[in-house]
Scaffold this motif. Structure first.
Motif, PDB file in Angstrom:
ATOM      1  N   PHE A  31     104.191  86.299  33.462  1.00 26.77           N
ATOM      2  CA  PHE A  31     103.441  87.844  34.459  1.00 26.77           C
ATOM      3  C   PHE A  31     104.481  88.086  35.589  1.00 26.77           C
ATOM      4  O   PHE A  31     103.859  89.677  34.941  1.00 26.77           O
ATOM      5  N   PRO A  32     104.230  87.385  36.629  1.00 31.86           N
ATOM      6  CA  PRO A  32     105.121  88.020  37.618  1.00 31.86           C
ATOM      7  C   PRO A  32     106.587  88.847  37.524  1.00 31.86           C
ATOM      8  O   PRO A  32     107.076  89.759  37.783  1.00 31.86           O
ATOM      9  N   LEU A  33     106.889  88.256  35.974  1.00 34.87           N
ATOM     10  CA  LEU A  33     108.574  88.870  35.646  1.00 34.87           C
ATOM     11  C   LEU A  33     107.898  90.744  35.356  1.00 34.87           C
ATOM     12  O   LEU A  33     109.078  91.485  35.314  1.00 34.87           O
ATOM     13  N   LEU A  34     106.889  90.700  34.232  1.00 34.16           N
ATOM     14  CA  LEU A  34     106.060  92.066  33.307  1.00 34.16           C
ATOM     15  C   LEU A  34     105.293  92.412  34.846  1.00 34.16           C
ATOM     16  O   LEU A  34     105.564  94.263  34.915  1.00 34.16           O
ATOM     17  N   ASN A  35     105.020  91.963  35.294  1.00 30.10           N
ATOM     18  CA  ASN A  35     104.014  93.094  36.561  1.00 30.10           C
ATOM     19  C   ASN A  35     104.827  93.555  37.585  1.00 30.10           C
ATOM     20  O   ASN A  35     104.210  94.330  38.338  1.00 30.10           O
ATOM     21  N   ASP A  36     105.738  93.428  38.123  1.00 32.50           N
ATOM     22  CA  ASP A  36     106.374  93.460  39.459  1.00 32.50           C
ATOM     23  C   ASP A  36     107.819  93.839  39.063  1.00 32.50           C
ATOM     24  O   ASP A  36     108.812  93.360  38.434  1.00 32.50           O
ATOM     25  N   PHE A  37     108.060  95.294  39.408  1.00 34.12           N
ATOM     26  CA  PHE A  37     109.670  95.834  39.341  1.00 34.12           C
ATOM     27  C   PHE A  37     110.294  95.631  39.858  1.00 34.12           C
ATOM     28  O   PHE A  37     111.797  95.441  39.492  1.00 34.12           O
ATOM     29  N   GLU A  38     110.381  94.611  41.019  1.00 30.83           N
ATOM     30  CA  GLU A  38     111.270  94.036  41.925  1.00 30.83           C
ATOM     31  C   GLU A  38     111.422  92.488  40.935  1.00 30.83           C
ATOM     32  O   GLU A  38     112.928  92.305  40.886  1.00 30.83           O
ATOM     33  N   GLN A  39     111.507  92.196  39.976  1.00 30.70           N
ATOM     34  CA  GLN A  39     111.655  91.127  39.357  1.00 30.70           C
ATOM     35  C   GLN A  39     112.323  91.346  38.007  1.00 30.70           C
ATOM     36  O   GLN A  39     112.758  90.974  36.759  1.00 30.70           O
ATOM     37  N   PHE A  40     111.608  92.762  37.130  1.00 31.74           N
ATOM     38  CA  PHE A  40     111.778  93.701  36.712  1.00 31.74           C
ATOM     39  C   PHE A  40     113.855  93.369  36.247  1.00 31.74           C
ATOM     40  O   PHE A  40     114.230  93.123  35.059  1.00 31.74           O
ATOM     41  N   ARG A  41     114.201  93.754  37.575  1.00 29.67           N
ATOM     42  CA  ARG A  41     115.357  94.058  37.138  1.00 29.67           C
ATOM     43  C   ARG A  41     116.213  92.781  36.794  1.00 29.67           C
ATOM     44  O   ARG A  41     117.113  92.584  36.001  1.00 29.67           O
ATOM     45  N   GLN A  42     115.868  91.262  37.081  1.00 28.36           N
ATOM     46  CA  GLN A  42     116.004  90.543  36.636  1.00 28.36           C
ATOM     47  C   GLN A  42     116.642  90.133  34.890  1.00 28.36           C
ATOM     48  O   GLN A  42     117.252  89.762  34.201  1.00 28.36           O
ATOM     49  N   TRP A  43     115.924  90.964  34.222  1.00 30.97           N
ATOM     50  CA  TRP A  43     115.867  90.955  32.242  1.00 30.97           C
ATOM     51  C   TRP A  43     116.185  91.902  32.164  1.00 30.97           C
ATOM     52  O   TRP A  43     115.876  92.216  30.834  1.00 30.97           O
ATOM     53  N   SER A  44     115.633  93.319  32.284  1.00 28.41           N
ATOM     54  CA  SER A  44     115.617  94.679  31.900  1.00 28.41           C
ATOM     55  C   SER A  44     116.296  94.796  31.579  1.00 28.41           C
ATOM     56  O   SER A  44     118.363  95.028  31.764  1.00 28.41           O
ATOM     57  N   PRO A  45     116.619  94.723  30.002  1.00 32.02           N
ATOM     58  CA  PRO A  45     118.176  95.827  28.794  1.00 32.02           C
ATOM     59  C   PRO A  45     118.591  97.056  29.887  1.00 32.02           C
ATOM     60  O   PRO A  45     119.811  97.043  29.527  1.00 32.02           O
ATOM     61  N   LEU A  46     117.575  97.596  30.235  1.00 30.53           N
ATOM     62  CA  LEU A  46     118.401  98.743  30.797  1.00 30.53           C
ATOM     63  C   LEU A  46     119.129  98.092  32.048  1.00 30.53           C
ATOM     64  O   LEU A  46     120.595  98.976  32.188  1.00 30.53           O
ATOM     65  N   ALA A  47     119.193  97.597  33.086  1.00 29.78           N
ATOM     66  CA  ALA A  47     120.379  97.259  34.206  1.00 29.78           C
ATOM     67  C   ALA A  47     120.895  96.822  33.912  1.00 29.78           C
ATOM     68  O   ALA A  47     121.986  97.087  34.159  1.00 29.78           O
ATOM     69  N   LYS A  48     121.377  95.170  31.831  1.00 32.30           N
ATOM     70  CA  LYS A  48     122.093  94.928  31.963  1.00 32.30           C
ATOM     71  C   LYS A  48     123.660  95.938  31.089  1.00 32.30           C
ATOM     72  O   LYS A  48     124.642  95.671  31.517  1.00 32.30           O
ATOM     73  N   ARG A  49     122.886  97.481  31.134  1.00 33.57           N
ATOM     74  CA  ARG A  49     123.518  98.386  30.635  1.00 33.57           C
ATOM     75  C   ARG A  49     124.710  99.084  31.695  1.00 33.57           C
ATOM     76  O   ARG A  49     125.335  99.439  31.585  1.00 33.57           O
ATOM     77  N   ASP A  50     124.219  98.826  32.869  1.00 31.33           N
ATOM     78  CA  ASP A  50     124.527  99.402  33.743  1.00 31.33           C
ATOM     79  C   ASP A  50     124.571  98.852  34.858  1.00 31.33           C
ATOM     80  O   ASP A  50     123.168  99.021  35.653  1.00 31.33           O
ATOM     81  N   THR A  51     125.253  97.805  35.446  1.00 33.64           N
ATOM     82  CA  THR A  51     125.106  97.299  36.900  1.00 33.64           C
ATOM     83  C   THR A  51     125.500  97.809  38.421  1.00 33.64           C
ATOM     84  O   THR A  51     124.648  97.200  39.780  1.00 33.64           O
TER      85      THR A  51
END
Length: 175
Positions: free
Chosen positions: A43-63
Motif C-alpha cells: 500500500f505505501p508504494l501506491l499511496n506515497d508519491f515519494e515511493q512512487f518514483r521507485q517503481w514508476s514506468p515514467l521515471a524509468k523512461r527518463d532518469t
C-alpha cells in the motif's frame, strides 16, 4: 497527377476519420499481478508519491526527469508533478482517494506529449499468502486519441507500462 494524389490523400484521411468515429468514447486498461507480500507492505508504494518514483514506468523512461511532490506526499490530496523528455512527457497526478490497505485512486493529467486525462485505480486483494495488485487506468477518449487508436489500441499503448510498473512493485515489495 497532383490532383489525383491529393484525392488519394484526402480519401485516406477520410477513411481514418471515419474509423475513428466508431472507437468508444472511453478506454479502460487493466492488469494484475500476485505479489508475495501483505497489502500493508504494498500500500505505501501506491499511496506515497515519494515511493512512487521507485517503481514508476515514467521515471524509468527518463532518469533526468524533474519532479515535484507536495507535502504531505501521501494520501488523499497529495500531488506529484513531472516534466521529462519526449518519452516521459509532463503532467500532474493527484491522489483522490486512499483506503488503507486496499485501494488508491489517482487522477492523471498528462500535458505532453499528448494531452489527456484519466484515472488510475489500484486495488489490493488478499490472495493466499500474497496479494493481488490490480492497476486499472480508464478515462475519456478524445477524437485525437481515437485517431491514434486506429493504428495502436489503448491496451497496446498502456498495457506494457502497467505490466512494467506492476513487475517493479512486485520486485520491491518481495525484497
Amino acid at each position: 497527377m497532383i490532383k489525383q494524389l491529393l484525392l488519394i490523400v484526402l480519401g485516406i484521411v477520410a477513411i481514418i476519420a471515419a474509423r475513428a468515429l466508431f472507437i468508444p468514447g472511453s478506454y479502460s486498461v487493466q492488469r494484475s499481478i500476485v505479489v508475495q507480500a501483505p497489502p500493508e507492505k504494498i500500500f505505501p508504494l501506491l499511496n506515497d508519491f515519494e515511493q512512487f518514483r521507485q517503481w514508476s514506468p515514467l521515471a524509468k523512461r527518463d532518469t533526468a526527469m524533474t519532479h515535484q511532490t507536495s507535502t504531505p506526499s501521501a494520501g488523499a490530496g497529495a500531488v506529484y508533478q513531472w516534466r521529462g523528455n519526449s518519452k516521459a512527457g509532463s503532467g500532474r497526478m493527484e491522489i483522490l482517494e486512499s483506503k488503507a490497505p486496499t485501494s488508491v485512486r489517482i487522477e492523471l493529467d498528462f500535458l505532453a506529449p499528448v494531452e489527456s486525462r484519466g484515472i488510475a485505480d489500484y486495488t489490493l486483494t488478499p490472495a493466499g499468502t500474497g496479494t493481488t495488485v490490480t492497476w486499472k487506468t480508464h478515462g475519456p477518449t478524445t477524437f485525437k486519441s481515437k485517431v491514434m487508436q486506429v493504428f495502436v489500441s489503448m491496451d497496446e499503448r498502456l498495457g506494457g507500462d502497467i505490466e512494467r510498473g506492476l513487475a517493479s512493485i512486485k520486485a520491491i515489495a518481495e525484497k
